[in-house]
Design a protein around this motif. Structure first.
Motif, PDB file in Angstrom:
ATOM      1  N   ILE A 185      45.230  50.551  42.477  1.00  0.00           N
ATOM      2  CA  ILE A 185      43.821  50.402  42.109  1.00  0.00           C
ATOM      3  C   ILE A 185      43.700  50.067  40.623  1.00  0.00           C
ATOM      4  O   ILE A 185      42.897  49.213  40.216  1.00  0.00           O
ATOM      5  CB  ILE A 185      43.029  51.672  42.456  1.00  0.00           C
ATOM      6  CG1 ILE A 185      43.023  51.884  43.972  1.00  0.00           C
ATOM      7  CG2 ILE A 185      41.599  51.576  41.934  1.00  0.00           C
ATOM      8  CD1 ILE A 185      42.478  53.231  44.399  1.00  0.00           C
ATOM      9  N   GLU A 186      44.498  50.719  39.789  1.00  0.00           N
ATOM     10  CA  GLU A 186      44.490  50.421  38.357  1.00  0.00           C
ATOM     11  C   GLU A 186      44.872  48.970  38.104  1.00  0.00           C
ATOM     12  O   GLU A 186      44.324  48.308  37.224  1.00  0.00           O
ATOM     13  CB  GLU A 186      45.443  51.359  37.619  1.00  0.00           C
ATOM     14  CG  GLU A 186      44.905  52.775  37.441  1.00  0.00           C
ATOM     15  CD  GLU A 186      45.806  53.615  36.558  1.00  0.00           C
ATOM     16  OE1 GLU A 186      46.287  53.094  35.529  1.00  0.00           O
ATOM     17  OE2 GLU A 186      46.038  54.791  36.886  1.00  0.00           O
ATOM     18  N   SER A 187      45.837  48.468  38.881  1.00  0.00           N
ATOM     19  CA  SER A 187      46.242  47.072  38.741  1.00  0.00           C
ATOM     20  C   SER A 187      45.093  46.134  39.110  1.00  0.00           C
ATOM     21  O   SER A 187      44.881  45.104  38.461  1.00  0.00           O
ATOM     22  CB  SER A 187      47.457  46.797  39.637  1.00  0.00           C
ATOM     23  OG  SER A 187      47.821  45.432  39.583  1.00  0.00           O
ATOM     24  N   PHE A 188      44.341  46.500  40.138  1.00  0.00           N
ATOM     25  CA  PHE A 188      43.216  45.678  40.586  1.00  0.00           C
ATOM     26  C   PHE A 188      42.151  45.551  39.504  1.00  0.00           C
ATOM     27  O   PHE A 188      41.678  44.444  39.195  1.00  0.00           O
ATOM     28  CB  PHE A 188      42.619  46.295  41.855  1.00  0.00           C
ATOM     29  CG  PHE A 188      41.340  45.648  42.319  1.00  0.00           C
ATOM     30  CD1 PHE A 188      41.351  44.428  42.959  1.00  0.00           C
ATOM     31  CD2 PHE A 188      40.117  46.283  42.102  1.00  0.00           C
ATOM     32  CE1 PHE A 188      40.166  43.827  43.380  1.00  0.00           C
ATOM     33  CE2 PHE A 188      38.934  45.695  42.521  1.00  0.00           C
ATOM     34  CZ  PHE A 188      38.964  44.462  43.165  1.00  0.00           C
ATOM     35  N   ILE A 189      41.758  46.671  38.900  1.00  0.00           N
ATOM     36  CA  ILE A 189      40.701  46.610  37.892  1.00  0.00           C
ATOM     37  C   ILE A 189      41.230  46.181  36.525  1.00  0.00           C
ATOM     38  O   ILE A 189      40.457  45.801  35.646  1.00  0.00           O
ATOM     39  CB  ILE A 189      39.956  47.954  37.769  1.00  0.00           C
ATOM     40  CG1 ILE A 189      40.902  49.053  37.281  1.00  0.00           C
ATOM     41  CG2 ILE A 189      39.302  48.322  39.091  1.00  0.00           C
ATOM     42  CD1 ILE A 189      40.196  50.374  37.061  1.00  0.00           C
ATOM     43  N   GLY A 190      42.561  46.236  36.363  1.00  0.00           N
ATOM     44  CA  GLY A 190      43.152  45.902  35.071  1.00  0.00           C
ATOM     45  C   GLY A 190      42.833  44.494  34.612  1.00  0.00           C
ATOM     46  O   GLY A 190      42.712  44.233  33.407  1.00  0.00           O
ATOM     47  N   GLU A 191      42.669  43.564  35.561  1.00  0.00           N
ATOM     48  CA  GLU A 191      42.362  42.185  35.205  1.00  0.00           C
ATOM     49  C   GLU A 191      41.057  42.068  34.436  1.00  0.00           C
ATOM     50  O   GLU A 191      40.880  41.182  33.600  1.00  0.00           O
ATOM     51  CB  GLU A 191      42.313  41.329  36.473  1.00  0.00           C
ATOM     52  CG  GLU A 191      42.113  39.858  36.219  1.00  0.00           C
ATOM     53  CD  GLU A 191      42.010  39.049  37.496  1.00  0.00           C
ATOM     54  OE1 GLU A 191      41.839  37.825  37.401  1.00  0.00           O
ATOM     55  OE2 GLU A 191      42.087  39.656  38.590  1.00  0.00           O
ATOM     56  N   ALA A 192      40.132  42.983  34.738  1.00  0.00           N
ATOM     57  CA  ALA A 192      38.836  42.947  34.061  1.00  0.00           C
ATOM     58  C   ALA A 192      38.886  43.575  32.668  1.00  0.00           C
ATOM     59  O   ALA A 192      37.985  43.378  31.865  1.00  0.00           O
ATOM     60  CB  ALA A 192      37.780  43.653  34.909  1.00  0.00           C
ATOM     61  N   LEU A 193      39.923  44.358  32.406  1.00  0.00           N
ATOM     62  CA  LEU A 193      39.998  45.075  31.134  1.00  0.00           C
ATOM     63  C   LEU A 193      41.037  44.506  30.164  1.00  0.00           C
ATOM     64  O   LEU A 193      40.919  44.691  28.956  1.00  0.00           O
ATOM     65  CB  LEU A 193      40.331  46.553  31.388  1.00  0.00           C
ATOM     66  CG  LEU A 193      39.374  47.328  32.287  1.00  0.00           C
ATOM     67  CD1 LEU A 193      39.861  48.763  32.453  1.00  0.00           C
ATOM     68  CD2 LEU A 193      37.958  47.310  31.736  1.00  0.00           C
ATOM     69  N   GLU A 194      42.036  43.812  30.704  1.00  0.00           N
ATOM     70  CA  GLU A 194      43.183  43.442  29.868  1.00  0.00           C
ATOM     71  C   GLU A 194      42.844  42.457  28.760  1.00  0.00           C
ATOM     72  O   GLU A 194      43.561  42.384  27.744  1.00  0.00           O
ATOM     73  CB  GLU A 194      44.294  42.864  30.742  1.00  0.00           C
ATOM     74  CG  GLU A 194      43.926  41.585  31.462  1.00  0.00           C
ATOM     75  CD  GLU A 194      45.011  41.117  32.418  1.00  0.00           C
ATOM     76  OE1 GLU A 194      44.888  40.002  32.934  1.00  0.00           O
ATOM     77  OE2 GLU A 194      45.972  41.871  32.645  1.00  0.00           O
TER      78      GLU A 194
END
Length: 223
Positions: A185-194
């Motif tokens: 799940i962290e990987s999924f939302i990570g794209e929006a934060l990175e």
């Protein structure tokens, strides 16, 4: 460099995990007063509505707009985003990620408006949701309102659940199931934060997501 701007709402329900909603602006103005925003946010117990309207005022601007919704139980998160390309030669990239569990409901309404004089506009919009429960609901309404003819614009929306093959792979490497699900799940939302350039802000948002996941997964297991 880009200037990160943020609107973050966080609500807690009694005996449930908190609700996290964040909307980030990272933009490079073309010159002068190039970008304006008119945000409205309303919150009640377990519900949050965020309305954003932003407009370009000078040619050559670039906006990278990313948002994250993390909802569980019977929480409701509603995001409306209107981006007005009023002048030519501007670019926008919108990416909104949602993670829904329990009986939560997420709503995303996004509109890109391209004015008649806003030639050479390049606008992209994407909403993606990870649905962890058969009882959650996500409503997406992406829109393009184009009045110019020399533009490149597009929008899309996707939904999925966690890939159980990836969960199994992580578990086969000795990672507990709860931790494996949280990592995916962290990987999924990570794209929006990175792409948030401000390191402190990026780390603070990642910590919010990390804490939500650590609270949501045990509650999900008990349910």
């Amino acid at each position: 460099t880009g200037v990160p701007r943020q609107v973050i709402g966080s609500l807690g329900e009694a005996l449930t995990v908190p609700m996290i909603n964040c909307l980030l602006f990272c933009y490079l103005p073309g010159g002068g007063r190039a970008f304006t925003r008119r945000p409205v946010m309303a919150a009640a117990c377990g519900q949050l509505m965020l309305v954003e309207r932003a407009a370009y005022e000078a040619a050559g601007g670039h906006a990278g707009i990313r948002g994250v919704n993390l909802l569980a139980a019977r929480q409701h998160g509603d995001v409306t985003m209107v981006l007005d390309h009023a002048v030519p030669h501007c670019e926008s990239r919108e990416l909104f990620k949602s993670v829904l569990d329990g009986e939560s409901r997420g709503v995303f309404q996004g509109k890109i408006i391209v004015a008649p004089d806003a030639q050479k506009t390049d606008g992209k919009q994407m909403a993606q949701v990870l649905m962890l429960s058969p009882d959650c609901e996500f409503d997406s309404k992406p829109e393009l309102e184009i009045y110019a003819d020399d533009v490149v614009c597009g929008h899309g929306s996707t939904s999925a659940d966690l890939d159980e093959d990836l969960v199994f792979y992580c578990r086969s490497r000795g990672i507990p199931e709860v931790e494996a699900r949280a990592l995916l799940i962290e990987s999924f939302i990570g794209e929006a934060l990175e792409k948030v350039e401000h390191e402190g802000l990026r780390e603070a948002l990642a910590a919010l997501a990390h804490d939500w996941l650590r609270q949501a997964e045990p509650a999900r297991s008990v349910a």
